[in-house]
Scaffold this active site. Sequence first.
Site, PDB file in Angstrom:
ATOM      1  N   ASP A 141       0.834  -1.200   0.000  1.00 51.30           N
ATOM      2  CA  ASP A 141       0.000   0.000   0.000  1.00 51.30           C
ATOM      3  C   ASP A 141       0.870   1.253   0.000  1.00 51.30           C
ATOM      4  O   ASP A 141       0.480   2.291   0.526  1.00 51.30           O
ATOM      5  CB  ASP A 141      -0.938  -0.012   1.211  1.00 51.30           C
ATOM      6  CG  ASP A 141      -2.039   1.021   1.090  1.00 51.30           C
ATOM      7  OD1 ASP A 141      -2.619   1.402   2.135  1.00 51.30           O
ATOM      8  OD2 ASP A 141      -2.320   1.469  -0.044  1.00 51.30           O
ATOM      9  N   LYS A 144       2.762   3.387  -5.694  1.00 51.84           N
ATOM     10  CA  LYS A 144       2.288   2.312  -6.576  1.00 51.84           C
ATOM     11  C   LYS A 144       3.370   1.840  -7.551  1.00 51.84           C
ATOM     12  O   LYS A 144       3.353   0.696  -7.968  1.00 51.84           O
ATOM     13  CB  LYS A 144       1.022   2.763  -7.324  1.00 51.84           C
ATOM     14  CG  LYS A 144      -0.048   3.352  -6.392  1.00 51.84           C
ATOM     15  CD  LYS A 144      -0.284   2.516  -5.145  1.00 51.84           C
ATOM     16  CE  LYS A 144      -0.992   3.294  -4.037  1.00 51.84           C
ATOM     17  NZ  LYS A 144      -0.949   2.574  -2.718  1.00 51.84           N
ATOM     18  N   ASP A 169      -3.227  -2.979  -2.516  1.00 53.74           N
ATOM     19  CA  ASP A 169      -4.285  -1.969  -2.531  1.00 53.74           C
ATOM     20  C   ASP A 169      -4.170  -1.125  -3.809  1.00 53.74           C
ATOM     21  O   ASP A 169      -3.100  -1.051  -4.421  1.00 53.74           O
ATOM     22  CB  ASP A 169      -4.162  -1.059  -1.295  1.00 53.74           C
ATOM     23  CG  ASP A 169      -5.393  -0.152  -1.124  1.00 53.74           C
ATOM     24  OD1 ASP A 169      -5.257   0.903  -0.495  1.00 53.74           O
ATOM     25  OD2 ASP A 169      -6.469  -0.502  -1.652  1.00 53.74           O
ATOM     26  N   ASN A 170      -5.275  -0.508  -4.211  1.00 54.89           N
ATOM     27  CA  ASN A 170      -5.289   0.535  -5.254  1.00 54.89           C
ATOM     28  C   ASN A 170      -4.901   0.077  -6.653  1.00 54.89           C
ATOM     29  O   ASN A 170      -4.335   0.870  -7.423  1.00 54.89           O
ATOM     30  CB  ASN A 170      -4.362   1.703  -4.867  1.00 54.89           C
ATOM     31  CG  ASN A 170      -4.575   2.189  -3.471  1.00 54.89           C
ATOM     32  OD1 ASN A 170      -3.693   2.106  -2.617  1.00 54.89           O
ATOM     33  ND2 ASN A 170      -5.771   2.688  -3.200  1.00 54.89           N
ATOM     34  N   GLU A 199     -11.400   4.172  -0.898  1.00 53.38           N
ATOM     35  CA  GLU A 199     -11.792   4.495   0.484  1.00 53.38           C
ATOM     36  C   GLU A 199     -12.666   5.755   0.549  1.00 53.38           C
ATOM     37  O   GLU A 199     -12.374   6.772  -0.048  1.00 53.38           O
ATOM     38  CB  GLU A 199     -10.567   4.669   1.390  1.00 53.38           C
ATOM     39  CG  GLU A 199      -9.481   5.564   0.888  1.00 53.38           C
ATOM     40  CD  GLU A 199      -8.400   4.806   0.141  1.00 53.38           C
ATOM     41  OE1 GLU A 199      -8.693   3.755  -0.451  1.00 53.38           O
ATOM     42  OE2 GLU A 199      -7.270   5.277   0.106  1.00 53.38           O
TER      43      GLU A 199
HETATM   44  O1  LIG Z   1      -0.626   7.103  -3.031  1.00 50.16           O
HETATM   45  C1  LIG Z   1      -1.181   6.327  -2.258  1.00 50.16           C
HETATM   46  N1  LIG Z   1      -0.509   5.620  -1.354  1.00 50.16           N
HETATM   47  C2  LIG Z   1       0.925   5.799  -1.237  1.00 50.16           C
HETATM   48  C3  LIG Z   1       1.292   5.579   0.198  1.00 50.16           C
HETATM   49  C4  LIG Z   1       2.346   6.176   0.720  1.00 50.16           C
HETATM   50  C5  LIG Z   1       2.730   5.961   2.132  1.00 50.16           C
HETATM   51  O2  LIG Z   1       3.753   4.973   2.185  1.00 50.16           O
HETATM   52  C6  LIG Z   1       5.027   5.579   2.395  1.00 50.16           C
HETATM   53  N2  LIG Z   1       5.924   5.005   1.394  1.00 50.16           N
HETATM   54  C7  LIG Z   1       5.780   5.118   0.063  1.00 50.16           C
HETATM   55  N3  LIG Z   1       6.772   4.438  -0.549  1.00 50.16           N
HETATM   56  C8  LIG Z   1       7.550   3.898   0.414  1.00 50.16           C
HETATM   57  C9  LIG Z   1       8.695   3.123   0.385  1.00 50.16           C
HETATM   58  N4  LIG Z   1       9.229   2.716   1.559  1.00 50.16           N
HETATM   59  C10 LIG Z   1       8.660   3.066   2.713  1.00 50.16           C
HETATM   60  N5  LIG Z   1       7.541   3.841   2.806  1.00 50.16           N
HETATM   61  C11 LIG Z   1       7.009   4.244   1.658  1.00 50.16           C
HETATM   62  C12 LIG Z   1       4.815   7.071   2.281  1.00 50.16           C
HETATM   63  O3  LIG Z   1       5.686   7.786   3.134  1.00 50.16           O
HETATM   64  C13 LIG Z   1       3.364   7.223   2.714  1.00 50.16           C
HETATM   65  O4  LIG Z   1       3.215   7.222   4.110  1.00 50.16           O
HETATM   66  C14 LIG Z   1      -2.658   6.201  -2.278  1.00 50.16           C
HETATM   67  C15 LIG Z   1      -3.376   7.144  -2.995  1.00 50.16           C
HETATM   68  C16 LIG Z   1      -4.768   7.062  -3.014  1.00 50.16           C
HETATM   69  N6  LIG Z   1      -5.490   8.055  -3.748  1.00 50.16           N
HETATM   70  O5  LIG Z   1      -6.741   7.958  -3.867  1.00 50.16           O
HETATM   71  O6  LIG Z   1      -4.847   8.977  -4.322  1.00 50.16           O
HETATM   72  C17 LIG Z   1      -5.458   6.050  -2.349  1.00 50.16           C
HETATM   73  C18 LIG Z   1      -4.719   5.090  -1.641  1.00 50.16           C
HETATM   74  O7  LIG Z   1      -5.340   4.061  -0.984  1.00 50.16           O
HETATM   75  C19 LIG Z   1      -3.324   5.148  -1.609  1.00 50.16           C
HETATM   76  O8  LIG Z   1      -2.661   4.146  -0.942  1.00 50.16           O
HETATM   77 MG   LIG Z   2      -3.954   2.529  -0.477  1.00 51.47          MG
END
Ligand SMILES: O=C(NC/C=C/[C@H]1O[C@@H](n2cnc3cncnc32)[C@H](O)[C@@H]1O)c1cc([N+](=O)[O-])cc(O)c1O
Ligand SMILES: [Mg+2]
Length: 214
Positions: A141, A144, A169-170, A199
């Site tokens: 999650d 992506k 997810d997603n 969500e």
């Molecule tokens: O972009 C989304 N999720 C990215 C999640 C990002 C989270 O994971 C961490 N991260 C990222 N790469 C990482 C690599 N290593 C460690 N942490 C990391 C980031 O610091 C953030 O806390 C998203 C977007 C939507 N949306 O509707 O736009 C809906 C969703 O359910 C989503 O999950």
């Molecule tokens: Mg997500």
Amino acid sequence: TGLSRPQRILKAVQKNAKKGDPQSVIAAIDHYCRHKEWAMNVGDDKGLILDSVVMEVNPSSALELGTYCGYSTVRIARLLPAGSTLITVEFNPHCAVIARQIIAYAGLQDKVKLMEGPSGDLIPKIKEQFGITSFDFVFLDHWKDRYVPDTKLLEECGLLRKGSVLLADNVICPGAPEYLEYVRNNPRYETRYFPSNLEYTKVEDGLEKSVFLG
Ligand SMILES: O=C(NC/C=C/[C@H]1O[C@@H](n2cnc3cncnc32)[C@H](O)[C@@H]1O)c1cc([N+](=O)[O-])cc(O)c1O
Ligand SMILES: [Mg+2]
């Protein structure tokens, strides 16, 4: 400046949830993010699918990539059998500090190990650091475009075994097209899409469940 969104989510938990009660923490975040301020938690609808896959796998060892505020960390950890461990990886220190507080508020800190740093750097260190041979369950999650490289890294590090379950997810919104291509055209995975919605919205999204065949 004011509070950040993660800080506002933590405040909603502290105000509306009961300490040591994971279900009330989940409900408090879902209520806040549905009625006050959207946030990228897996949420209540996809959360039910996540719950059912976690209960089916009943993992002794689980990994989450992308902790954010710890909402899905709480969802997963609350279902783990005693003695099981969930490792969750988050590279944003501000998110990590909030997630630790939300996980502790739910009383799940003994089941969860939060690793701060980028997944690409931390995954190769997991075996030696935690003495884990392989993961029964992985929840993807995070960014992506990291789903494919990190899945390949898990394979290369020998962290997947015959029957390991990946849940992503997603895969529709925001979308992970390369990941769907990878698991759906790969003889080493048995994969299935679980339709749901993004969500707290009516937008189509869903989870892809992929079993590693070894
Ligand atoms: O972009 C989304 N999720 C990215 C999640 C990002 C989270 O994971 C961490 N991260 C990222 N790469 C990482 C690599 N290593 C460690 N942490 C990391 C980031 O610091 C953030 O806390 C998203 C977007 C939507 N949306 O509707 O736009 C809906 C969703 O359910 C989503 O999950
Ligand atoms: Mg997500």
